[in-house]
Write a protein that holds these residues in place. Structure first.
Motif, PDB file in Angstrom:
ATOM      1  N   LEU A 120       7.286 -52.596  -6.359  1.00 50.11           N
ATOM      2  CA  LEU A 120       8.457 -52.940  -6.197  1.00 50.11           C
ATOM      3  C   LEU A 120       9.351 -52.353  -7.483  1.00 50.11           C
ATOM      4  CD1 LEU A 120       8.238 -56.823  -6.037  1.00 50.11           C
ATOM      5  CD2 LEU A 120       8.532 -55.589  -4.438  1.00 50.11           C
ATOM      6  N   THR A 121      10.727 -52.032  -7.328  1.00 50.65           N
ATOM      7  CA  THR A 121      11.580 -51.755  -8.150  1.00 50.65           C
ATOM      8  C   THR A 121      12.761 -52.546  -8.416  1.00 50.65           C
ATOM      9  OG1 THR A 121      13.395 -50.615  -6.874  1.00 50.65           O
ATOM     10  CG2 THR A 121      11.585 -49.341  -7.338  1.00 50.65           C
ATOM     11  N   GLU A 122      13.431 -52.420  -9.690  1.00 49.15           N
ATOM     12  CA  GLU A 122      14.365 -53.395 -10.148  1.00 49.15           C
ATOM     13  C   GLU A 122      15.646 -53.417  -9.164  1.00 49.15           C
ATOM     14  OE1 GLU A 122      14.884 -54.610 -14.440  1.00 49.15           O
ATOM     15  OE2 GLU A 122      14.146 -52.231 -14.447  1.00 49.15           O
ATOM     16  N   VAL A 123      15.704 -52.219  -8.416  1.00 52.31           N
ATOM     17  CA  VAL A 123      16.830 -52.004  -7.471  1.00 52.31           C
ATOM     18  C   VAL A 123      16.735 -52.429  -5.992  1.00 52.31           C
ATOM     19  CG1 VAL A 123      18.270 -50.207  -6.279  1.00 52.31           C
ATOM     20  CG2 VAL A 123      17.583 -49.808  -8.671  1.00 52.31           C
ATOM     21  N   SER A 124      15.508 -52.333  -5.514  1.00 48.29           N
ATOM     22  CA  SER A 124      14.957 -53.024  -4.302  1.00 48.29           C
ATOM     23  C   SER A 124      13.636 -53.723  -4.263  1.00 48.29           C
ATOM     24  CB  SER A 124      15.014 -51.915  -3.533  1.00 48.29           C
ATOM     25  OG  SER A 124      14.369 -52.129  -1.974  1.00 48.29           O
ATOM     26  N   GLN A 125      13.614 -54.931  -3.733  1.00 46.20           N
ATOM     27  CA  GLN A 125      12.524 -55.647  -3.580  1.00 46.20           C
ATOM     28  C   GLN A 125      12.036 -55.874  -1.979  1.00 46.20           C
ATOM     29  OE1 GLN A 125      15.133 -57.438  -5.616  1.00 46.20           O
ATOM     30  NE2 GLN A 125      14.461 -55.598  -6.957  1.00 46.20           N
ATOM     31  N   SER A 126      12.493 -54.899  -1.488  1.00 43.30           N
ATOM     32  CA  SER A 126      12.016 -54.922  -0.042  1.00 43.30           C
ATOM     33  C   SER A 126      10.800 -54.235   0.222  1.00 43.30           C
ATOM     34  CB  SER A 126      13.004 -54.400   1.154  1.00 43.30           C
ATOM     35  OG  SER A 126      13.228 -52.975   0.528  1.00 43.30           O
ATOM     36  N   LEU A 127      10.203 -54.551   1.267  1.00 39.79           N
ATOM     37  CA  LEU A 127       8.655 -53.656   1.430  1.00 39.79           C
ATOM     38  C   LEU A 127       8.667 -52.471   1.300  1.00 39.79           C
ATOM     39  CD1 LEU A 127       5.792 -54.207   2.629  1.00 39.79           C
ATOM     40  CD2 LEU A 127       6.461 -53.792   4.863  1.00 39.79           C
ATOM     41  N   SER A 128       7.853 -52.079   0.303  1.00 38.64           N
ATOM     42  CA  SER A 128       7.427 -50.689   0.389  1.00 38.64           C
ATOM     43  C   SER A 128       6.068 -50.158   0.381  1.00 38.64           C
ATOM     44  CB  SER A 128       7.711 -50.057  -1.232  1.00 38.64           C
ATOM     45  OG  SER A 128       7.100 -48.754  -1.346  1.00 38.64           O
ATOM     46  N   GLU A 129       4.920 -50.983  -0.165  1.00 41.41           N
ATOM     47  CA  GLU A 129       3.736 -50.759   0.178  1.00 41.41           C
ATOM     48  C   GLU A 129       2.907 -52.178  -0.298  1.00 41.41           C
ATOM     49  OE1 GLU A 129      -0.443 -48.226  -1.319  1.00 41.41           O
ATOM     50  OE2 GLU A 129       1.497 -47.307  -1.150  1.00 41.41           O
ATOM     51  N   GLU A 130       2.186 -52.936   0.561  1.00 42.04           N
ATOM     52  CA  GLU A 130       1.709 -54.217   0.112  1.00 42.04           C
ATOM     53  C   GLU A 130       0.167 -54.058   0.651  1.00 42.04           C
ATOM     54  OE1 GLU A 130       1.985 -59.013   1.044  1.00 42.04           O
ATOM     55  OE2 GLU A 130       2.348 -57.479   2.838  1.00 42.04           O
ATOM     56  N   THR A 131      -0.712 -54.585  -0.295  1.00 45.68           N
ATOM     57  CA  THR A 131      -2.184 -54.683   0.126  1.00 45.68           C
ATOM     58  C   THR A 131      -2.620 -55.852   0.020  1.00 45.68           C
ATOM     59  OG1 THR A 131      -2.513 -52.217  -0.649  1.00 45.68           O
ATOM     60  CG2 THR A 131      -4.351 -53.706  -0.585  1.00 45.68           C
ATOM     61  N   VAL A 132      -3.372 -56.505   0.867  1.00 47.35           N
ATOM     62  CA  VAL A 132      -3.918 -57.779   0.952  1.00 47.35           C
ATOM     63  C   VAL A 132      -5.396 -57.728   1.225  1.00 47.35           C
ATOM     64  CG1 VAL A 132      -3.698 -59.922   2.026  1.00 47.35           C
ATOM     65  CG2 VAL A 132      -1.803 -58.808   1.878  1.00 47.35           C
ATOM     66  N   ASP A 174      15.537 -53.911   6.431  1.00 49.38           N
ATOM     67  CA  ASP A 174      14.448 -54.334   5.294  1.00 49.38           C
ATOM     68  C   ASP A 174      13.885 -55.601   5.742  1.00 49.38           C
ATOM     69  OD1 ASP A 174      15.165 -52.246   3.705  1.00 49.38           O
ATOM     70  OD2 ASP A 174      16.676 -53.506   2.555  1.00 49.38           O
ATOM     71  N   CYS A 175      12.591 -55.804   5.383  1.00 51.63           N
ATOM     72  CA  CYS A 175      11.767 -56.937   5.322  1.00 51.63           C
ATOM     73  C   CYS A 175      10.966 -57.297   4.175  1.00 51.63           C
ATOM     74  CB  CYS A 175      10.946 -57.148   6.500  1.00 51.63           C
ATOM     75  SG  CYS A 175       9.470 -56.239   6.629  1.00 51.63           S
ATOM     76  N   PHE A 176      10.479 -58.349   3.909  1.00 58.82           N
ATOM     77  CA  PHE A 176      10.073 -58.651   2.796  1.00 58.82           C
ATOM     78  C   PHE A 176       8.339 -58.913   2.800  1.00 58.82           C
ATOM     79  CE2 PHE A 176      14.534 -58.513   2.245  1.00 58.82           C
ATOM     80  CZ  PHE A 176      14.895 -58.050   0.730  1.00 58.82           C
ATOM     81  N   ASP A 177       7.878 -58.482   2.081  1.00 57.06           N
ATOM     82  CA  ASP A 177       6.328 -59.063   1.757  1.00 57.06           C
ATOM     83  C   ASP A 177       6.589 -60.233   0.730  1.00 57.06           C
ATOM     84  OD1 ASP A 177       6.504 -58.256  -1.090  1.00 57.06           O
ATOM     85  OD2 ASP A 177       5.254 -56.099  -0.176  1.00 57.06           O
ATOM     86  N   ALA A 178       5.437 -60.968   0.475  1.00 60.00           N
ATOM     87  CA  ALA A 178       5.603 -62.420  -0.293  1.00 60.00           C
ATOM     88  C   ALA A 178       5.867 -61.945  -1.800  1.00 60.00           C
ATOM     89  CB  ALA A 178       3.978 -63.028  -0.316  1.00 60.00           C
ATOM     90  N   LEU A 179       5.312 -60.968  -2.331  1.00 60.09           N
ATOM     91  CA  LEU A 179       5.782 -61.031  -3.658  1.00 60.09           C
ATOM     92  C   LEU A 179       7.005 -59.989  -3.886  1.00 60.09           C
ATOM     93  CD1 LEU A 179       2.252 -60.011  -5.158  1.00 60.09           C
ATOM     94  CD2 LEU A 179       3.405 -62.181  -5.537  1.00 60.09           C
ATOM     95  N   GLY A 180       7.503 -59.580  -3.019  1.00 67.20           N
ATOM     96  CA  GLY A 180       8.789 -58.776  -2.829  1.00 67.20           C
ATOM     97  C   GLY A 180       9.982 -59.880  -2.868  1.00 67.20           C
ATOM     98  N   LEU A 181       9.601 -60.963  -2.186  1.00 68.15           N
ATOM     99  CA  LEU A 181      10.635 -62.131  -1.965  1.00 68.15           C
ATOM    100  C   LEU A 181      10.693 -62.885  -3.271  1.00 68.15           C
ATOM    101  CD1 LEU A 181      10.145 -62.922   1.730  1.00 68.15           C
ATOM    102  CD2 LEU A 181      12.261 -62.457   0.650  1.00 68.15           C
ATOM    103  N   LEU A 182       9.595 -63.060  -3.898  1.00 67.57           N
ATOM    104  CA  LEU A 182       9.304 -63.558  -5.063  1.00 67.57           C
ATOM    105  C   LEU A 182      10.373 -63.150  -5.987  1.00 67.57           C
ATOM    106  CD1 LEU A 182       8.035 -65.880  -7.142  1.00 67.57           C
ATOM    107  CD2 LEU A 182       6.190 -63.874  -7.587  1.00 67.57           C
TER     108      LEU A 182
END
Length: 300
Positions: A120-132, A174-182
């Motif tokens: 994530l960045t401070e500018v954008s918290q939308s999905l970039s790359e998530e690993t689960v 934009d959509c959001f993964d869990a930690l991006g939304l947090l």
């Protein structure tokens, strides 16, 4: 002789004898639910055009390399496990935010490990790359990557370095993964809004309705000596995913009402009662050590 193993589960009012395989399924569901309900669906995208939202976001600074938050997970009087959230610098512009969920070593026949991480960045918290990864084998994982140029989300399952599934979702915004939304919601805590937001869950995107109030409430947690003034969130997940064992339901969450906007407590209702996640300790660059009667304070 049957191959099933059984557990004796006691609370103040009831005693259950449960199949250990069922109990393991429940704990996996609780771990993923805490990640998605509390750290995804509890978290809200407030309307940034409103003056109130702009003012609040200007004083919330949740990004802090080196921050480590430890939570205990409880069902009735039983401790189910521990959740740890970490932040680190990935490079000059990005943060790596990780969440690790582990079952309690005192629980017999149960060994759960759930790892989620995102950039994530401070500018954008939308999905970039998530690993689960929700397996004891760390090579078994799912990776989601946003391909904004083509308006799709690419999804890859892998095991021992080999791709076993490749898929994609068409999604133009934009959509959001869990930690991006947090992290977005930590910035925007206190907005007076009820909205529906897109949430990435189990290879698909669904909407979640959330009410993010601006009322404050005093909450006591193990991490601090006194009560902490918090902003309260309530909502209800309107979708069902396999990560939740086919379940959905209401939730509540509390964020500290200060510049750090730390998630201090969450409560999720399930068919057995209420699952609670409570902040147990904090390691923060600003050296948060205690609380006053109304807000977190720091060592000078």
């Amino acid at each position: 002789m049957t191959s099933h193993q059984y557990l004796l589960v006691r609370t103040f009012y009831h005693t259950w004898i449960v199949d250990a395989n069922w109990w393991r399924t429940l704990l996996i569901w609780v771990a993923t639910m805490l990640l998605r309900y509390f750290l995804a669906t509890v978290l809200v995208i407030c309307i940034t055009g409103e003056a109130n939202s702009q003012t609040l976001s200007a004083v919330r600074r949740p990004f802090a390399a080196g921050e480590v938050l430890h939570y205990k997970v409880k069902w009735s009087f039983l401790r189910l496990g521990t959740v740890t959230i970490r932040q680190a610098r990935a490079d000059s512009s990005r943060y790596l935010v990780q969440m690790l969920v582990q079952s309690s070593p005192s629980l017999p026949f149960i060994d759960v490990r759930f790892l989620n991480q995102t950039y994530l960045t401070e500018v954008s918290q939308s999905l970039s790359e998530e690993t689960v990864s929700s397996s004891k084998d760390p090579t078994e994982k799912t990776v989601y990557r946003a391909d904004r140029a083509n308006g799709i989300i690419r999804m890859v399952d892998s095991l021992k370095g080999k791709q076993i599934r490749i898929d994609s979702l068409e999604w133009g915004s934009d959509c959001f993964d869990a930690l991006g939304l947090l992290m977005f919601s930590r910035r925007m805590a206190g907005c007076d809004s009820t909205i529906s937001l897109p949430t990435l869950n189990d290879y698909r995107i669904a909407q979640t309705n959330v009410t993010y109030g601006n009322e404050t409430e005093e909450i006591e947690v193990a991490a601090f000596d006194g009560p902490v003034r918090c902003r309260k969130v309530t909502g209800n997940a309107q979708w069902v995913g396999k990560s939740f064992a086919g379940m959905k339901g209401p939730f509540r969450g509390w964020f500290s009402d200060d510049e750090y906007s730390i998630p201090v407590r969450a409560s999720v209702e399930i068919f057995l009662g209420s699952i609670v996640l409570e902040l147990e300790s904090v390691d923060h660059p600003s050296k948060i050590v205690t609380s006053s009667s109304s807000a977190i304070t720091c060592r000078q």
